[in-house]
Design a protein around this motif. Sequence first.
Motif, PDB file in Angstrom:
ATOM      1  N   SER A   2       0.836  -1.193   0.000  1.00 12.61           N
ATOM      2  CA  SER A   2       0.000   0.000   0.000  1.00 12.61           C
ATOM      3  C   SER A   2       0.883   1.260   0.000  1.00 12.61           C
ATOM      4  N   THR A  63      -3.124  12.501   0.911  1.00 13.56           N
ATOM      5  CA  THR A  63      -4.485  12.568   1.474  1.00 13.56           C
ATOM      6  C   THR A  63      -5.249  13.740   0.867  1.00 13.56           C
ATOM      7  N   GLU A  86     -11.548   9.712   2.274  1.00 11.19           N
ATOM      8  CA  GLU A  86     -11.453   8.873   1.068  1.00 11.19           C
ATOM      9  C   GLU A  86     -12.252   7.573   1.202  1.00 11.19           C
ATOM     10  N   ASP A  87     -12.418   7.077   2.430  1.00  9.55           N
ATOM     11  CA  ASP A  87     -13.186   5.829   2.616  1.00  9.55           C
ATOM     12  C   ASP A  87     -14.662   6.118   2.909  1.00  9.55           C
ATOM     13  N   HIS A  88     -15.101   7.343   2.618  1.00 10.72           N
ATOM     14  CA  HIS A  88     -16.494   7.793   2.758  1.00 10.72           C
ATOM     15  C   HIS A  88     -16.941   8.016   4.198  1.00 10.72           C
ATOM     16  N   ASN A  89     -16.030   7.918   5.144  1.00 11.37           N
ATOM     17  CA  ASN A  89     -16.388   8.334   6.497  1.00 11.37           C
ATOM     18  C   ASN A  89     -16.502   9.859   6.542  1.00 11.37           C
TER      19      ASN A  89
END
Length: 345
Positions: A2, A63, A86-89
């Motif tokens: 990653s 980010t 980015e993870d929709h949180n």
Amino acid sequence: MSKIDLLSLTLEDTQMLIEEMGEKKFRGKQIFQWVNKGVKDIDDMSNIGKSSREKLKEKFYITDIKIEEKLTSKIDGTVKYLFLLEDHNIIEGVVMEYNHGLTACISTQVGCAMGCSFCASTVGGLIRNLRAGEILDQIVVMQEDLGKRISNIVLMGSGEPLHNYQEVIDFLKIVNNEHGLNIGNRHITLSTCGLVPEIKKLADLQIPINLAISLHAPNDAIRREMMPIAQKYSISEMKDACLYYLEKNNRRITFEYALVDGVNDSKDNAYELSGLLKGLLCHVNLIPVNTIEERDYKQSKKEEIKKFQAILKSRGIETTIRREMGSDINAACGQLRNTYIKNKK
Ligand code: SF4
């Protein structure tokens, strides 16, 4: 493998990783400056050659949090943001204007595990820690959106900063760096519900930031009712940690005290609190608690708050009442996010 977030790296770590790639150390400083200026695309780093940029893109990313919603108070200009990760949180941040400049209140976690009974941020528990870059990007995005410099930061949005210790420490190093946003440590306040070992660890680092303790009760019995952390650490253990912090940093500590009608706002409570804090280099910030839909707390009456303050002052304890900011835009911490999530569902 990653990719690594460039905005989460301190200057030293950026330089080290860039050198490991076979680049010169000064490139690390250039990259650090770009990401802290708000550059989101490695190709926009105009003083880095194309082949180096290609190598960077294989290993790193930046980010990039987005403004999902923005509310501006018509009363005092307070701006409240909902940020999309980015993870929709979703997380919240607020910018308030004071005489001494703009103050940003930012989040350190998505949700919170601490369960304080007066707080909306903890209603859905802890979802995850924020990376240093996600904490920092809230400031970068706010500044860009407002076109103004933020001069003060409070880590008092959702999350317990010391429960996300290493990322918060990295954030403090990055935001204070002269090649980054260069916000002075004395303009930064970290608010904690009282994680005793971490307060001591922070004290040992001797970073001269301001420490604020969410106290909210004059004794363990009331505190245990309001804050689960009080089951783990007593007020006296927390006071010892504060004394240790003072010894190492010699910075006045702020105690936050949210006044809840009939729970912690009596005259006796005020006298007991005065006794507890007597002789400590501190300041008490009285907060009229926000009414939260999910909880059963009512704000203390204005005259009770004044009486409470008068007792503390008469005992030589410097005390202010927090001004309510943005009362027309659902300003209770965590409320906006909860409403957003409910509506989405
Ligand atoms: S007051 Fe702070 S520590 Fe307590 S639940 Fe809310 S965000 Fe977490």
